[in-house]
Design an enzyme around this catalytic site. Sequence first.
Site, PDB file in Angstrom:
ATOM      1  N   CYS A  87       0.877  -1.173   0.000  1.00  0.00           N
ATOM      2  CA  CYS A  87       0.000   0.000   0.000  1.00  0.00           C
ATOM      3  C   CYS A  87       0.917   1.226   0.000  1.00  0.00           C
ATOM      4  CB  CYS A  87      -0.951  -0.012   1.196  1.00  0.00           C
ATOM      5  SG  CYS A  87      -0.142   0.201   2.802  1.00  0.00           S
ATOM      6  N   GLN A  88       0.463   2.335   0.538  1.00  0.00           N
ATOM      7  CA  GLN A  88       1.302   3.528   0.527  1.00  0.00           C
ATOM      8  C   GLN A  88       2.361   3.498   1.633  1.00  0.00           C
ATOM      9  OE1 GLN A  88       1.069   5.776  -1.994  1.00  0.00           O
ATOM     10  NE2 GLN A  88       2.960   6.634  -1.195  1.00  0.00           N
TER      11      GLN A  88
END
Length: 119
Positions: A87-88
């Site tokens: 994810c980020q």
Amino acid sequence: MEIIQYILMALVILFLVRKFIPTKGVRQITTAQLKTELKSKDKQFVDVRTPMEFKGNHIKQFKNIPLNALKAEAKNLSKEKEVIVICQSGMRSNAAVKQLKKLGFSNVTNVKGGMNAWS
């Protein structure tokens, strides 16, 4: 009154610890380790960020399955192959690997630091 404050504080601490501690049975890798993993054809790569985040910047081997759609889309993933999730920052992917474990996936990996750590 004081005892209630201690209980509430303990519950908050417990919640935070459970949120940040890696899930048992989930492999944690760095983005440096991910670079070698990307060469494998026997793995599934899932990016759980939003479509907008994914469109902005992504690693080409990764398929975008937003976290909120993961439960419904998990049927399209093989339980026989390892699933590597990014994810980020590593928070949503950690939640995603927990979800995949509950859905019966035994070979799941979280990329620590997520796209923020990717260079």
